[in-house]
Design a protein around this motif. Structure first.
Motif, PDB file in Angstrom:
ATOM      1  N   MET A 103       0.834  -1.205   0.000  1.00  0.00           N
ATOM      2  CA  MET A 103       0.000   0.000   0.000  1.00  0.00           C
ATOM      3  C   MET A 103       0.867   1.254   0.000  1.00  0.00           C
ATOM      4  O   MET A 103       0.602   2.217  -0.745  1.00  0.00           O
ATOM      5  CB  MET A 103      -0.927   0.004   1.212  1.00  0.00           C
ATOM      6  CG  MET A 103      -1.806   1.238   1.323  1.00  0.00           C
ATOM      7  SD  MET A 103      -2.891   1.189   2.782  1.00  0.00           S
ATOM      8  CE  MET A 103      -1.664   1.262   4.109  1.00  0.00           C
ATOM      9  N   ARG A 162       2.419   1.818  -3.420  1.00  0.00           N
ATOM     10  CA  ARG A 162       1.456   2.321  -4.397  1.00  0.00           C
ATOM     11  C   ARG A 162       1.179   3.808  -4.178  1.00  0.00           C
ATOM     12  O   ARG A 162       1.140   4.596  -5.117  1.00  0.00           O
ATOM     13  CB  ARG A 162       0.176   1.507  -4.319  1.00  0.00           C
ATOM     14  CG  ARG A 162      -0.847   1.865  -5.395  1.00  0.00           C
ATOM     15  CD  ARG A 162      -2.092   1.006  -5.286  1.00  0.00           C
ATOM     16  NE  ARG A 162      -2.821   1.228  -4.049  1.00  0.00           N
ATOM     17  CZ  ARG A 162      -2.971   0.310  -3.092  1.00  0.00           C
ATOM     18  NH1 ARG A 162      -2.440  -0.889  -3.230  1.00  0.00           N
ATOM     19  NH2 ARG A 162      -3.646   0.578  -1.987  1.00  0.00           N
ATOM     20  N   ILE A 210      -6.310   3.831   2.682  1.00  0.00           N
ATOM     21  CA  ILE A 210      -7.132   3.404   1.547  1.00  0.00           C
ATOM     22  C   ILE A 210      -8.155   4.492   1.212  1.00  0.00           C
ATOM     23  O   ILE A 210      -8.370   4.839   0.039  1.00  0.00           O
ATOM     24  CB  ILE A 210      -7.844   2.072   1.850  1.00  0.00           C
ATOM     25  CG1 ILE A 210      -6.828   0.928   1.959  1.00  0.00           C
ATOM     26  CG2 ILE A 210      -8.900   1.767   0.787  1.00  0.00           C
ATOM     27  CD1 ILE A 210      -6.094   0.610   0.683  1.00  0.00           C
ATOM     28  N   GLU A 260      -6.420   7.417  -0.355  1.00  0.00           N
ATOM     29  CA  GLU A 260      -6.053   7.162  -1.753  1.00  0.00           C
ATOM     30  C   GLU A 260      -7.237   7.457  -2.671  1.00  0.00           C
ATOM     31  O   GLU A 260      -7.076   8.031  -3.757  1.00  0.00           O
ATOM     32  CB  GLU A 260      -5.576   5.722  -1.935  1.00  0.00           C
ATOM     33  CG  GLU A 260      -5.109   5.443  -3.361  1.00  0.00           C
ATOM     34  CD  GLU A 260      -4.357   4.128  -3.503  1.00  0.00           C
ATOM     35  OE1 GLU A 260      -4.132   3.721  -4.661  1.00  0.00           O
ATOM     36  OE2 GLU A 260      -3.993   3.519  -2.478  1.00  0.00           O
ATOM     37  N   SER A 290      -8.585   3.164  -9.662  1.00  0.00           N
ATOM     38  CA  SER A 290      -8.052   2.479  -8.486  1.00  0.00           C
ATOM     39  C   SER A 290      -7.156   1.317  -8.914  1.00  0.00           C
ATOM     40  O   SER A 290      -7.350   0.715  -9.968  1.00  0.00           O
ATOM     41  CB  SER A 290      -9.196   1.934  -7.624  1.00  0.00           C
ATOM     42  OG  SER A 290     -10.058   2.966  -7.219  1.00  0.00           O
ATOM     43  N   TRP A 295      -6.093  -1.506  -6.576  1.00  0.00           N
ATOM     44  CA  TRP A 295      -6.009  -2.183  -5.290  1.00  0.00           C
ATOM     45  C   TRP A 295      -5.274  -3.511  -5.378  1.00  0.00           C
ATOM     46  O   TRP A 295      -5.362  -4.221  -6.381  1.00  0.00           O
ATOM     47  CB  TRP A 295      -7.409  -2.435  -4.730  1.00  0.00           C
ATOM     48  CG  TRP A 295      -8.274  -1.230  -4.675  1.00  0.00           C
ATOM     49  CD1 TRP A 295      -9.476  -1.039  -5.289  1.00  0.00           C
ATOM     50  CD2 TRP A 295      -8.011  -0.017  -3.954  1.00  0.00           C
ATOM     51  NE1 TRP A 295      -9.981   0.209  -5.004  1.00  0.00           N
ATOM     52  CE2 TRP A 295      -9.096   0.856  -4.191  1.00  0.00           C
ATOM     53  CE3 TRP A 295      -6.968   0.407  -3.131  1.00  0.00           C
ATOM     54  CZ2 TRP A 295      -9.168   2.134  -3.635  1.00  0.00           C
ATOM     55  CZ3 TRP A 295      -7.035   1.679  -2.584  1.00  0.00           C
ATOM     56  CH2 TRP A 295      -8.125   2.522  -2.831  1.00  0.00           C
ATOM     57  N   ASN A 296      -4.579  -3.830  -4.296  1.00  0.00           N
ATOM     58  CA  ASN A 296      -4.026  -5.172  -4.136  1.00  0.00           C
ATOM     59  C   ASN A 296      -5.112  -6.068  -3.550  1.00  0.00           C
ATOM     60  O   ASN A 296      -6.087  -5.586  -2.958  1.00  0.00           O
ATOM     61  CB  ASN A 296      -2.816  -5.149  -3.197  1.00  0.00           C
ATOM     62  CG  ASN A 296      -1.663  -4.356  -3.780  1.00  0.00           C
ATOM     63  OD1 ASN A 296      -1.312  -4.526  -4.942  1.00  0.00           O
ATOM     64  ND2 ASN A 296      -1.073  -3.479  -2.977  1.00  0.00           N
ATOM     65  N   ASP A 307      -7.233  -5.432  -0.064  1.00  0.00           N
ATOM     66  CA  ASP A 307      -7.182  -4.057   0.428  1.00  0.00           C
ATOM     67  C   ASP A 307      -8.548  -3.546   0.888  1.00  0.00           C
ATOM     68  O   ASP A 307      -8.691  -2.997   1.982  1.00  0.00           O
ATOM     69  CB  ASP A 307      -6.641  -3.120  -0.655  1.00  0.00           C
ATOM     70  CG  ASP A 307      -5.123  -3.045  -0.669  1.00  0.00           C
ATOM     71  OD1 ASP A 307      -4.504  -3.471   0.327  1.00  0.00           O
ATOM     72  OD2 ASP A 307      -4.565  -2.558  -1.664  1.00  0.00           O
ATOM     73  N   LEU A 308      -9.556  -3.694   0.034  1.00  0.00           N
ATOM     74  CA  LEU A 308     -10.864  -3.111   0.343  1.00  0.00           C
ATOM     75  C   LEU A 308     -11.586  -3.875   1.450  1.00  0.00           C
ATOM     76  O   LEU A 308     -12.204  -3.264   2.331  1.00  0.00           O
ATOM     77  CB  LEU A 308     -11.729  -3.056  -0.914  1.00  0.00           C
ATOM     78  CG  LEU A 308     -11.353  -1.986  -1.938  1.00  0.00           C
ATOM     79  CD1 LEU A 308     -12.226  -2.103  -3.179  1.00  0.00           C
ATOM     80  CD2 LEU A 308     -11.485  -0.582  -1.345  1.00  0.00           C
ATOM     81  N   GLU A 358     -16.003   0.423  -2.578  1.00  0.00           N
ATOM     82  CA  GLU A 358     -15.392   1.748  -2.473  1.00  0.00           C
ATOM     83  C   GLU A 358     -16.398   2.768  -1.945  1.00  0.00           C
ATOM     84  O   GLU A 358     -16.073   3.593  -1.084  1.00  0.00           O
ATOM     85  CB  GLU A 358     -14.858   2.210  -3.830  1.00  0.00           C
ATOM     86  CG  GLU A 358     -13.594   1.512  -4.283  1.00  0.00           C
ATOM     87  CD  GLU A 358     -12.983   2.196  -5.498  1.00  0.00           C
ATOM     88  OE1 GLU A 358     -13.509   3.260  -5.923  1.00  0.00           O
ATOM     89  OE2 GLU A 358     -11.985   1.678  -6.026  1.00  0.00           O
TER      90      GLU A 358
END
Length: 224
Positions: A20, A23, A125, A128, A139, A141-142, A145-146, A194
Motif C-alpha cells: 500500500m 502504491r 485506503i 487514496e 483504483s 487495489w491489491n 485491500d478493500l 469503495e
C-alpha cells in the motif's frame, strides 16, 4: 432486531502495509504540479494536504505534537490535524513530502507510531480514493485491500474518525466483493465496496451508487 451476520475475518494488516505504501508513493511522485494542488475529496484539502496529513503524524515527534494539539489547537485533534496537515504541505515541496511519507511509513514517530495497523490501513485506503477520484485516476487495489479496510471501518471509533458509529445497526453489503456486516433484519445499505467505505468515513461522494432502505439514515449520520 435479527441476529448479526458478518464476513469479518482475521486480517494481517502489516502484510498489506508495504504494498500500500509503495502504491501511494508511486502515485504521489507521478502527479503533475497541477494535480498536486488540485482539490481532493476531503473538504478544504488539496491533494498535497492529504499527503501532508498522512506524513505529518509519522515524522513529528510526540513531544512536538502534543503541545501543538493541546495549546495551539486547544485539544482539538480534528482542528489540529486539519491545520497542521495543510501547513506541512505548504512548507515542503512535493519531492520532500513524498520522501518523508515513505520514511515515516516504515519508521514512524509520534502519533504515527501508536496508530493501530488496521486504522492506518483504512485511513490510507480512504485517502487514496480522496486523491484518485477527483483526478479521474483508476483504483489499483491489491488483493484484500478493500475488504480489510471495510473490516477496520466497522470497528473503528476514534476522536478523528468513527465509521463504526455510522455503521451501527445497519446491514452493509458490498455488491462487488464477498463482504457484509450487520443484523440481517436491519435497514440495508448495499453498493460497491469503495462507495460503502467512503460513505462510512464521512465522504458524501460515497453515497452515489448506494441503494437500500438504510441509505437515508447513513446520509443523515455522515451529514451531522
Amino acid at each position: 432486531m435479527g441476529g448479526m451476520t458478518t464476513t469479518l475475518s482475521a486480517v494481517d494488516y502489516k502484510a498489506l502495509h508495504g504494498p500500500m505504501t509503495e502504491r501511494l508513493a508511486a502515485l504521489g511522485r507521478s502527479l503533475s504540479p497541477q494535480q498536486w494542488l488540485a482539490p481532493s475529496l476531503c473538504e478544504g484539502w488539496r491533494v498535497c494536504d492529504v499527503y501532508g496529513h498522512m506524513t505529518y503524524g509519522g515524522v513529528t515527534p510526540m513531544y512536538k505534537v502534543l503541545p501543538i494539539l493541546l495549546f495551539k489547537h486547544r485539544g482539538s485533534l480534528n482542528r489540529g490535524s486539519a491545520v497542521e496537515s495543510v501547513r506541512y504541505a505548504d512548507i515542503y515541496p512535493q519531492r520532500v513530502v513524498m520522501a518523508e511519507f515513505v520514511r515515516s511509513s516504515h519508521h514512524p514517530v509520534g502519533i504515527g507510531k501508536v496508530v493501530k495497523s488496521s486504522e492506518l490501513h483504512m485511513d490510507h485506503i480512504v485517502h487514496e480514493m480522496d486523491i484518485r477520484r477527483p483526478l479521474g485516476l483508476a483504483s489499483q487495489w491489491n488483493d484484500g485491500d478493500l475488504t480489510a479496510a471495510l473490516d477496520a471501518a466497522v470497528r473503528t471509533k476514534t476522536p478523528l474518525i468513527a465509521p463504526a458509529k455510522a455503521a451501527r445497526d445497519l446491514r452493509l453489503v458490498a455488491t462487488d466483493l464477498d463482504w457484509s456486516h450487520g443484523p440481517e433484519s436491519a435497514a440495508e445499505v448495499r453498493g460497491p465496496a469503495e462507495n460503502l467505505l467512503l460513505a462510512l468515513c464521512g465522504r458524501p461522494a460515497g453515497l452515489a451508487d448506494l441503494q437500500g432502505d438504510g441509505v437515508a439514515e447513513l446520509k443523515a449520520r455522515i451529514n451531522r
